[in-house]
Design an enzyme around this catalytic site. Sequence first.
Site, PDB file in Angstrom:
ATOM      1  N   ASN A 208       0.845  -1.200   0.000  1.00  0.00           N
ATOM      2  CA  ASN A 208       0.000   0.000   0.000  1.00  0.00           C
ATOM      3  C   ASN A 208       0.876   1.245   0.000  1.00  0.00           C
ATOM      4  O   ASN A 208       2.101   1.148   0.019  1.00  0.00           O
ATOM      5  CB  ASN A 208      -0.971  -0.021   1.185  1.00  0.00           C
ATOM      6  N   ILE A 306      -2.849  -7.226  14.199  1.00  0.00           N
ATOM      7  CA  ILE A 306      -1.725  -7.126  15.153  1.00  0.00           C
ATOM      8  C   ILE A 306      -2.137  -6.381  16.415  1.00  0.00           C
ATOM      9  O   ILE A 306      -1.955  -6.853  17.535  1.00  0.00           O
ATOM     10  CB  ILE A 306      -0.518  -6.432  14.475  1.00  0.00           C
ATOM     11  N   PHE A 321      -4.294   3.547  15.104  1.00  0.00           N
ATOM     12  CA  PHE A 321      -4.603   4.589  14.129  1.00  0.00           C
ATOM     13  C   PHE A 321      -5.747   4.076  13.265  1.00  0.00           C
ATOM     14  O   PHE A 321      -5.882   2.868  13.058  1.00  0.00           O
ATOM     15  CB  PHE A 321      -3.380   4.892  13.257  1.00  0.00           C
ATOM     16  N   LYS A 339     -11.233  -3.314  18.791  1.00  0.00           N
ATOM     17  CA  LYS A 339      -9.820  -3.709  18.987  1.00  0.00           C
ATOM     18  C   LYS A 339      -9.395  -3.534  20.442  1.00  0.00           C
ATOM     19  O   LYS A 339      -8.238  -3.763  20.786  1.00  0.00           O
ATOM     20  CB  LYS A 339      -8.917  -2.890  18.059  1.00  0.00           C
TER      21      LYS A 339
END
Length: 405
Positions: A208, A306, A321, A339
């Site tokens: 990316n 992760i 982020f 998360k």
Amino acid sequence: MEYLKGKRILLGVTGGIAAYKCCELIRLLRKAGAGVRVVMTPAAEQFITPLTLATLSGAEVLRDLFPSGGSVDHISSVREADLLILAPATANTLAKMAGGIADNLLTCCLLAARIPVLAAPAMNCAMYENPATAANIRTLRERGVHFVGPDVGWQACGESGPGRMSAPEAIFREAADLLLRPGQIRGTMVITAGPTEEPLDPVRTLTNRSSGRMGYALAGAAAMLGWRVRLISGPVTLDPPPAVDLIPVRTAAEMMDAAWREAKEADCFVGCAAVADFRPDHAARNKIKKCGEESLKLTLVPNPDIIRTIAGLDTVLAVGFAAETEHLAEYARHKLATKDLDLIVANDVSSTETGFGSEDNAALMIFRDGREVSLPRMRKEDMALRIISEINDLLDRQSRESAPV
Ligand code: CTP
């Protein structure tokens, strides 16, 4: 980024041909915000003029052991500095240092120095390999003098071997490391940065457009604000900031392994990497050929999340982020919750002026308790300082609240 703002360097220049390289060193130090004062030996003036160094450092060069005004420059200049860099450090000056000789202004400064000293040796390879020089360097190391280099290679005298002064960039990094290693360390912060690269075959990857700039700026800011930093980075073209330990990785799986290993020992984890959510189910052993095919079908399988895995460790503060092109706050709040993060920094990557690949960023910080802080458009380096300051404040608040009354 002005990593060294407020730091004062006393740069000792001795008489070697490598003296010309200290011009670039002064430029790097000043660009990083440090104040530089130069002190030269008489021999150094054979190689470079005081005017050159005064112009670059923006201050008068110290050269005279017996100034007419009676000032004691050798005492005041080392008292005012945070670090003394000796570059180039000739065999002669190193020998005088080891023997405690103070016969010019610079050797007086070295004898009077109670601050860290970093020496960058530069001399002919035979002089460097002479047992006398080797013994002097050993003695100085034992007394706590830091050394950078010398490099091995072609020398101005036409010989090749050890004795070339390290590049100005290498001396700068060592100096910054010495200045930034905080006396009072807040703890270890692990930061992921950049893209990941998932191999399709030996020559192609899925990746990316993340430049890594935001993550690298965070690493630099964290080192400045008291953290020991481990930077796990995907492939980028950036140099790591000073005083940061770089752990290069390529794939999301490698990033996961490194993150898990490092985060178990850390206090804070910041996931700034643009991790590929999927990877090809296998990487072809040989280059995939066209072979007249109209289309090529790839099967992708999910990569581990992760930060979600790391946030499961109760011992770390987890900061994520969110890169979004629409519904910024709504999607970010959802990621914060799913998360299990303590803080999420959401930024709009649809704009070409902020986000991926650009120099600026604008963001919304959302904390676990629902508090929101909006960060207007600013340079990524400035934003990094704001984010790390907020993390520090959050940890300070948490430790106050958990302290026994
Ligand atoms: N992240 C991660 N591992 C992944 C994917 C993302 O650690 N496999 C982290 C990023 O580093 C970031 C946060 O999760 O801190 C959000 O990443 P983002 O790409 O915005 O979101 P995704 O979770 O990938 O969700 P989506 O692509 O659907 O927006």
